[in-house]
Scaffold this motif. Structure first.
Motif, PDB file in Angstrom:
ATOM      1  N   VAL A 193       0.840  -1.209   0.000  1.00 53.67           N
ATOM      2  CA  VAL A 193       0.000   0.000   0.000  1.00 53.67           C
ATOM      3  C   VAL A 193       0.867   1.247   0.000  1.00 53.67           C
ATOM      4  O   VAL A 193       0.668   2.173  -0.798  1.00 53.67           O
ATOM      5  N   GLY A 194       1.833   1.294   0.905  1.00 47.48           N
ATOM      6  CA  GLY A 194       2.682   2.475   0.993  1.00 47.48           C
ATOM      7  C   GLY A 194       3.528   2.700  -0.241  1.00 47.48           C
ATOM      8  O   GLY A 194       3.797   3.847  -0.623  1.00 47.48           O
ATOM      9  N   ARG A 195       3.942   1.627  -0.875  1.00 43.69           N
ATOM     10  CA  ARG A 195       4.858   1.715  -2.015  1.00 43.69           C
ATOM     11  C   ARG A 195       4.158   1.969  -3.339  1.00 43.69           C
ATOM     12  O   ARG A 195       4.718   2.637  -4.213  1.00 43.69           O
ATOM     13  N   ARG A 196       2.901   1.470  -3.495  1.00 43.56           N
ATOM     14  CA  ARG A 196       2.314   1.470  -4.828  1.00 43.56           C
ATOM     15  C   ARG A 196       0.928   2.101  -4.931  1.00 43.56           C
ATOM     16  O   ARG A 196       0.501   2.450  -6.036  1.00 43.56           O
ATOM     17  N   ALA A 197       0.198   2.228  -3.829  1.00 48.09           N
ATOM     18  CA  ALA A 197      -1.228   2.574  -3.929  1.00 48.09           C
ATOM     19  C   ALA A 197      -1.491   4.019  -3.531  1.00 48.09           C
ATOM     20  O   ALA A 197      -0.632   4.718  -2.987  1.00 48.09           O
TER      21      ALA A 197
END
Length: 303
Positions: A193-197
């Motif tokens: 979530v933190g990296r891509r969303a």
């Protein structure tokens, strides 16, 4: 705080005509969004891992989530339309991209793409999709979606899928793509979530558990050079509404309308936070559904 409700699609609400009329009425209540969920089957032998006890029998009767979202799009004009969550791996990502693009066009740019991995092994077996390697498969699915939604020629070469240089049109109304939200409740899921969303499809839960998971997403965003404060959160509650007050330890999912709303208010700490109230497991008729939706709306808005 933004307020959303489930698109009626399970059990007694698995009727397109009834679902469309209810979506129109929910929009008239003033909600911000409407959301579909995703189930393929309900095993007769109880599956392992269903959160909160036995799996509800009414999940065995369901409308397709993307088609139900099309019904909701046709029945409404303003509300955002999302999936919480759409199991991303049960169809090839290029096919998924086409369906989601079409929904964004039909809704005139109101789509929220909410994806997850699911939790039921039996559904993966029935869909002939490997249970092992789900995380890597989701990562490449996201790569394909990004490639399709970008402007220009579409091409992708990965471990699972290859797309030769191609024209794939039309593109979504929302540019550079519709908002992407990811579900999950493990450190691996929150790191993604933190990296891509653009945000997390969360759930109403005890606060210590929530705080620990959210810290993982924030730290992952910082490592990726992204702004953690820009991440959104949508808190789903499969509300079990009672007439008598419940144990305070259970009010993240069970209790009076006020008890459940009080817990949701403690979770929503940013203006962009949103609650998703699913009433399909606690109501049996359209009248009951709308009455309860009105009570939640009044309690959460103070109106």
């Amino acid at each position: 705080m933004r307020i959303g409700f489930s698109v009626p699609q399970f059990g007694p609400f698995a009727d397109p005509g009834r679902a469309g009329a209810l979506c129109t009425a929910l929009e008239a209540l003033g909600c911000h969004s409407l959301w579909v969920a995703d189930r393929l089957l309900a095993p007769l032998t109880p599956p392992e891992g269903y959160p909160g006890g036995p799996m509800p029998a009414r999940y065995g009767t369901h409308l397709d989530p993307l088609l139900a979202l099309g019904v909701a799009a046709a029945a409404t004009e303003r509300v955002r339309l999302g999936s919480s969550t759409l199991n991303a791996l049960w169809q090839p990502p290029l096919v998924l991209a086409r369906a989601l693009t079409t929904l964004d066009l039909i809704s005139r740019g109101r789509l929220e793409v909410g994806l997850g991995l699911g939790w039921m092994r039996e559904e993966y077996e029935a869909a002939a999709v490997p249970w092992q390697g789900r995380g890597a498969r989701l990562e490449e699915t996201l790569d394909v979606l990004e490639a399709v939604w970008r402007s220009g020629t579409v091409a992708h070469t990965g471990r699972l899928w290859t797309i030769p240089p191609s024209t794939v049109l039309p593109k979504p109304v929302q540019r550079p793509r519709p908002p992407l939200l990811l579900g999950g409740f493990t450190p691996f899921a929150l790191e993604r979530v933190g990296r891509r969303a653009d945000g997390w499809l969360a759930a109403s839960m005890p606060l210590p558990y929530f705080d620990g998971l959210w810290a993982v997403a924030r730290e992952a965003a910082e490592r990726a050079g992204r702004d953690p404060a820009a991440l959104r959160r949508v808190f789903r509650v499969n509300a079990h509404v009672t007439t008598a007050e419940a144990d305070p330890a259970e009010t993240h999912q069970r209790g009076t309308v006020r008890q459940i709303c009080d817990h949701l208010r403690t979770m929503c700490r940013a203006d962009t936070d949103e609650v998703l109230v699913d009433l399909q497991l606690t109501t049996d008729s359209p009248e009951e559904f709308l009455d309860l939706a009105g009570r939640f709306t009044a309690e959460l808005t103070g109106g």
